[in-house]
Design a protein around this motif. Sequence first.
Motif, short mmCIF file in Angstrom:
data_model
loop_
_atom_site.label_atom_id
_atom_site.label_comp_id
_atom_site.label_asym_id
_atom_site.label_seq_id
_atom_site.Cartn_x
_atom_site.Cartn_y
_atom_site.Cartn_z
N PHE A 165 105.96 -62.64 -17.31
CA PHE A 165 105.08 -62.52 -16.15
C PHE A 165 105.79 -62.84 -14.84
N GLY A 166 107.10 -62.79 -14.86
CA GLY A 166 107.86 -63.00 -13.63
C GLY A 166 108.47 -64.39 -13.56
N GLY A 167 109.69 -64.44 -13.06
CA GLY A 167 110.36 -65.73 -12.94
C GLY A 167 110.57 -66.37 -14.30
N ASN A 168 110.20 -67.65 -14.40
CA ASN A 168 110.37 -68.37 -15.67
C ASN A 168 109.05 -68.50 -16.43
N LEU A 169 108.13 -67.55 -16.17
CA LEU A 169 106.83 -67.58 -16.83
C LEU A 169 106.81 -66.65 -18.02
N GLU A 170 106.45 -67.19 -19.18
CA GLU A 170 106.29 -66.38 -20.38
C GLU A 170 104.95 -66.72 -21.01
N VAL A 172 100.62 -65.57 -21.49
CA VAL A 172 99.46 -65.43 -20.61
C VAL A 172 98.98 -66.79 -20.10
N ARG A 173 99.15 -67.84 -20.88
CA ARG A 173 98.65 -69.15 -20.43
C ARG A 173 99.49 -69.69 -19.29
N ALA A 174 100.80 -69.59 -19.41
CA ALA A 174 101.67 -70.04 -18.33
C ALA A 174 101.39 -69.24 -17.07
N ALA A 175 101.17 -67.92 -17.22
CA ALA A 175 100.90 -67.07 -16.06
C ALA A 175 99.58 -67.44 -15.40
N SER A 176 98.55 -67.67 -16.20
CA SER A 176 97.24 -68.00 -15.64
C SER A 176 97.28 -69.33 -14.89
N LEU A 177 97.95 -70.33 -15.48
CA LEU A 177 98.05 -71.63 -14.82
C LEU A 177 98.86 -71.54 -13.53
N SER A 178 99.91 -70.73 -13.54
CA SER A 178 100.78 -70.65 -12.38
C SER A 178 100.18 -69.80 -11.26
N ALA A 201 106.39 -54.70 -15.27
CA ALA A 201 107.49 -54.86 -14.31
C ALA A 201 107.35 -56.25 -13.70
N PRO A 202 107.64 -57.30 -14.47
CA PRO A 202 107.30 -58.66 -14.05
C PRO A 202 107.96 -59.11 -12.76
N GLU A 203 109.19 -58.72 -12.52
CA GLU A 203 109.87 -59.18 -11.30
C GLU A 203 109.42 -58.38 -10.08
N ALA A 204 109.23 -57.08 -10.27
CA ALA A 204 108.85 -56.23 -9.14
C ALA A 204 107.42 -56.48 -8.69
N ARG A 205 106.58 -56.96 -9.61
CA ARG A 205 105.16 -57.09 -9.29
C ARG A 205 104.72 -58.54 -9.07
N ARG A 206 105.64 -59.46 -9.05
CA ARG A 206 105.27 -60.88 -8.87
C ARG A 206 104.54 -61.06 -7.54
N PRO A 207 103.33 -61.60 -7.55
CA PRO A 207 102.60 -61.77 -6.29
C PRO A 207 103.28 -62.75 -5.34
#
Length: 680
Positions: A165-170, A172-178, A201-207
């Motif tokens: 999910f971008g960066g050091n996030l892997e 769905v739970r890590a992504a939702s919390l972050s 495209a986790p890096e290109a779409r990171r908010p």
Amino acid sequence: MRRFAPFVFAFALFCVALGRDAFDDWVARTQLPSVLPETSVEVRDRDDVLLRAYTVEDGRWRLGVALNQVDQRYLDMLIAYEDKRFFSHKGVDPLAVIRATKQALINGKVVSGASTLTMQVARLLEQSGTGAWQGKLRQVRVALRLEQVLRKDEILHLYLLLAPFGGNLEGVRAASLSYFGKEPNRLTAAQSALLVALPQAPEARRPDIDLLAAKSARQIVLERLLDTKTVSKEEAQTAYLEPVSAQRHQFPSYAPHLSDRARKERPENTLHSLTLKAALQRQAEKLAASRLYGQAEHVSIAMVLADHTSGEIIAHVGSGGYSDKDARQGFIDMTQALRSPGSTLKPLVYGLAFDQGLAHPSTLINDRPVAFGSYAPQNFDGAFRGELRVDEALRLSLNIPVVLLTEELGPARLMNALKNAGVAAKLPSGQAGLAVALGGVGTSLEGLVQLYAGLAQGGRKQSLTWRNEPTSNVDERFLSRSAAWQVSHILAGLAPPAGAANMRLAYKTGTSYGHRDAWAIGFDGRYVAGVWIGRPDGTPVPGAFGGELAAPILFELVGLIADHATPLPSPPPETLLLETADLPQPLRRFKGRRSVFDAPPDAPKMAFPPDGSRLARTGTGLNVKVRDGRAPFTWLANGAPVLTNVHTRETQLPIMEEGFVQLSVIDKDGRAARATIRLD
């Protein structure tokens, strides 16, 4: 054509296998990567709220999650968008391959992919790429094998753990919390759509990197799900308008010292459940940080709050921060550090004296100059108050009365009582002396809170616990019920510190020698708390007093609990509630083993000048006064008679030479009083 050749090749391989049996054997011989990926170690509170998590290898956040912990709408949207035949295919979706190949041939480029969720899991497990045909072939083979050995829900679970999910996030739970600052069990349609879009495209779409790209990707997902009627028109319209935050939320990192201790104690565990209350812990840490504001940069703080009816710690602050780089040395857990407890052990001494029949709260005790060999304890202010009640001596935290009681009890009895209360104590010299009663022993904040929890429980040992698991307490006593109640009742008579909430706590403050430690420990009918302030390196904090620094924070800490107003219990039926005059004769006045050397109560006493005073000579002589005793009196200076047959209690001695003078007065019965003074 080269751009979609891997897809054509994979499909061809799948279709023209050498035979069913040979193909099945080829799949069965597939060496699978580990399907048990490492997940972040988590520390949770008593209600399963995340307190702290630790990264896995390479500093990645990968938090464990179960299917029932994820919003079902997100799962529906994920499958509808990524792999709508997920529950029916065997790892590879032939229809999706045909569709992707047809679109590529018509458009001359890849329009849509044919990877199933199972194939994506295969790639994530092996951390392989997607471009080369060899990689795609391997994904097909691993996906087919995964479908043979795992259930569909297990494969979906692996995706929820491993999707990037971008960066050091892997996961769905890590992504939702972050990205949302919340667990993924309740997501909006907009949040679900963003989480569906990011892994493509986790890096290109990171908010937090490209907010416009994230919004655009979310809209694409919503439009397709709208076409498939997975989301309603109303849901989609609402989701389009929902803002996307460009800021990542910090992962919870509460109770860091206790979390580290839990992990160190059981390194094999990936989940540690603590007795803490997350909301209360947040408030306690905020309180600690705010109360350090304005203090010297090396000063730290530690706090413990527990339910003494169960022994469960519900808030734990090891320091005012958590860093090995700041001056406060925040990485040190000061709830466990052995420090001088100052006056906080005095209640235990009085309780033991009550139990041994040496004293009662109404007993009179003499606060006067004493010496035990070379040890001559002094009160904090250097003054003496003469005869006063024992309960008042404890409330005033006088040193001489408690040392007199300790001499009679024996310091070893005090050390044994600490042991019976479950308090670890370390003697600097290895031997217990009278100074133990005044803080001449090393104890920890957790140990002192446990001691006071035992007092609150009627003198019964009450072990503190911080793991959220069944425990059992052996019914061991270090004080009787009545002695514990009497001590608690005395401490509850102390007024709250200036500016503190008007609540009734039985509490005691303490300041160690040299102002190195400031303490406040107290309890009500249910909760017990302790506060320590000082420097972790043990150097003095000028002007630090437990009553001024720690006591107000103690009341604030207990005040954080919504239902803190729990009254103290009534006295046990065996408690002796009497005034001094109604006590048995031996209990009316404390008389220890030194009493045989004491003068009778009606013996003469030097009223003026006081012992150790320094006076200026005058032309009229030296005024002297005596009280008690029987006239006539004889006055001596340095052993020589100066005035004899004096019938008044106040007289004037002739002028004497400068220097030290030992004055003596002897009454009719030959009883004497002395004072050494200096004349200038």
